[in-house]
Design a protein around this motif. Sequence first.
Motif, mmCIF file in Angstrom:
data_model
loop_
_atom_site.group_PDB
_atom_site.id
_atom_site.type_symbol
_atom_site.label_atom_id
_atom_site.label_comp_id
_atom_site.label_asym_id
_atom_site.label_seq_id
_atom_site.Cartn_x
_atom_site.Cartn_y
_atom_site.Cartn_z
ATOM 1 N N ILE A 172 0.833 -1.210 0.000
ATOM 2 C CA ILE A 172 0.000 0.000 0.000
ATOM 3 C C ILE A 172 0.864 1.254 0.000
ATOM 4 O O ILE A 172 0.640 2.191 -0.779
ATOM 5 N N ILE A 173 1.879 1.269 0.860
ATOM 6 C CA ILE A 173 2.742 2.451 0.967
ATOM 7 C C ILE A 173 3.537 2.662 -0.318
ATOM 8 O O ILE A 173 3.722 3.790 -0.776
ATOM 9 N N GLN A 174 4.005 1.571 -0.911
ATOM 10 C CA GLN A 174 4.765 1.684 -2.157
ATOM 11 C C GLN A 174 3.885 2.126 -3.323
ATOM 12 O O GLN A 174 4.233 3.053 -4.067
ATOM 13 N N ASN A 175 2.734 1.483 -3.480
ATOM 14 C CA ASN A 175 1.902 1.723 -4.660
ATOM 15 C C ASN A 175 1.063 2.993 -4.562
ATOM 16 O O ASN A 175 0.940 3.734 -5.535
ATOM 17 N N ARG A 176 0.485 3.241 -3.417
ATOM 18 C CA ARG A 176 -0.418 4.393 -3.295
ATOM 19 C C ARG A 176 0.349 5.701 -3.138
ATOM 20 O O ARG A 176 -0.034 6.728 -3.700
ATOM 21 N N ASP A 211 9.013 12.444 -0.171
ATOM 22 C CA ASP A 211 9.480 12.670 1.194
ATOM 23 C C ASP A 211 8.635 11.863 2.173
ATOM 24 O O ASP A 211 7.412 11.790 2.037
ATOM 25 N N ILE A 212 9.285 11.258 3.163
ATOM 26 C CA ILE A 212 8.556 10.431 4.124
ATOM 27 C C ILE A 212 7.545 11.254 4.929
ATOM 28 O O ILE A 212 6.517 10.717 5.374
ATOM 29 N N ALA A 213 7.804 12.548 5.117
ATOM 30 C CA ALA A 213 6.848 13.390 5.834
ATOM 31 C C ALA A 213 5.548 13.524 5.049
ATOM 32 O O ALA A 213 4.454 13.515 5.624
ATOM 33 N N ASP A 214 5.654 13.643 3.723
ATOM 34 C CA ASP A 214 4.462 13.726 2.878
ATOM 35 C C ASP A 214 3.704 12.409 2.892
ATOM 36 O O ASP A 214 2.467 12.382 2.939
ATOM 37 N N VAL A 215 4.433 11.305 2.857
ATOM 38 C CA VAL A 215 3.805 9.979 2.890
ATOM 39 C C VAL A 215 3.018 9.802 4.192
ATOM 40 O O VAL A 215 1.868 9.346 4.183
ATOM 41 N N ALA A 216 3.635 10.158 5.318
ATOM 42 C CA ALA A 216 2.978 10.006 6.621
ATOM 43 C C ALA A 216 1.711 10.845 6.698
ATOM 44 O O ALA A 216 0.698 10.408 7.262
ATOM 45 N N TYR A 217 1.737 12.055 6.100
ATOM 46 C CA TYR A 217 0.560 12.933 6.149
ATOM 47 C C TYR A 217 -0.575 12.366 5.301
ATOM 48 O O TYR A 217 -1.726 12.327 5.733
#
Length: 316
Positions: A172-176, A211-217
């Motif tokens: 999910i994290i990789q694809n979305r 950026d991991i911050a954008d992913v987390a948000y």
Amino acid sequence: LLPPRNMESRFGVVLVLTLAAASSARESCNCVTNKRTLECAEDTSGNCLCMAVGSNQRVNCSVLTSKCLLMKAEMSSAKARRFPRPEHGFLDNDGIYNPDCEDNGIFKARQCNQTDTCWCVNTAGVRRTEKGDKNLRCSELVRTNWIFIELRHKERSKAFHPRAVANDLRQIIQNRYKLNPKYITAIDYEYPLIHIDLMQNASQKSNGDVDIADVAYYFEKDVKRDSIFHPGHAFNLSINGEPLDVEKILIYYVDEKNPEFSMKHLTAGVIAVMVVVILTIITGITVLVITRRRRTGKYEKVEIKEMGEMRRVQNL
């Protein structure tokens, strides 16, 4: 007629399928008398046997579970078993605000509100210093290089398989969110908690990397059902086809430099409590000293009186 070998082969296949179907049926039972159980399976008598949360003891769901095991399970759930938190990780307790952004979209190191209250933030836009006035200076935008995500899902009759949780969430994290898998450093599962580590140093991140911050948000918004994506891109959070009902999400931010929070800007309520505690301690010590002095004085008077009476007796 079929040759004996073919008949034996077919019989073997039928037997395997029958056993598999029976095994599947045994695994599908639910504990009606105790919701805080895991790994339920029917025994040969048709009773649903499950593992009690907190004690790992088998309970028979056709009868009531003992109060001792129920209390143990409730305490275990109340403790909300947690993974070790990062030592210098901190939560975003300020929520959303109207930020100042650079031309390339990143946060400016110093943020202020309409009342001229200012503070310093990290690359995730999370406050990392005490609040001050317009004179506050933020020398640099400190990078958030580790994001620690903790999810808690609702109680269910059976825990997910840890490997399935890790594989499905990673996909999910990789694809979305299009995050390079090398930045997903850990996904751990311990019923009912899930822990996700995203790590990304400035030297690792290229211009094409998310950026991991954008992913987390984005992920937090999706989990809270406030997705930023267009309605056509629905968020389906599931493990092996079963919905993952998340009831709580916590995100900890760890920066390349430790945050600069201090005790000098405590809220009025905390200060008031500390003052009351200190005054109570001082009052108690004062009362104790005065009481001891009074007792000592009484003892001295009694001793003097007794000495005087003894001298009179000797002079007689």
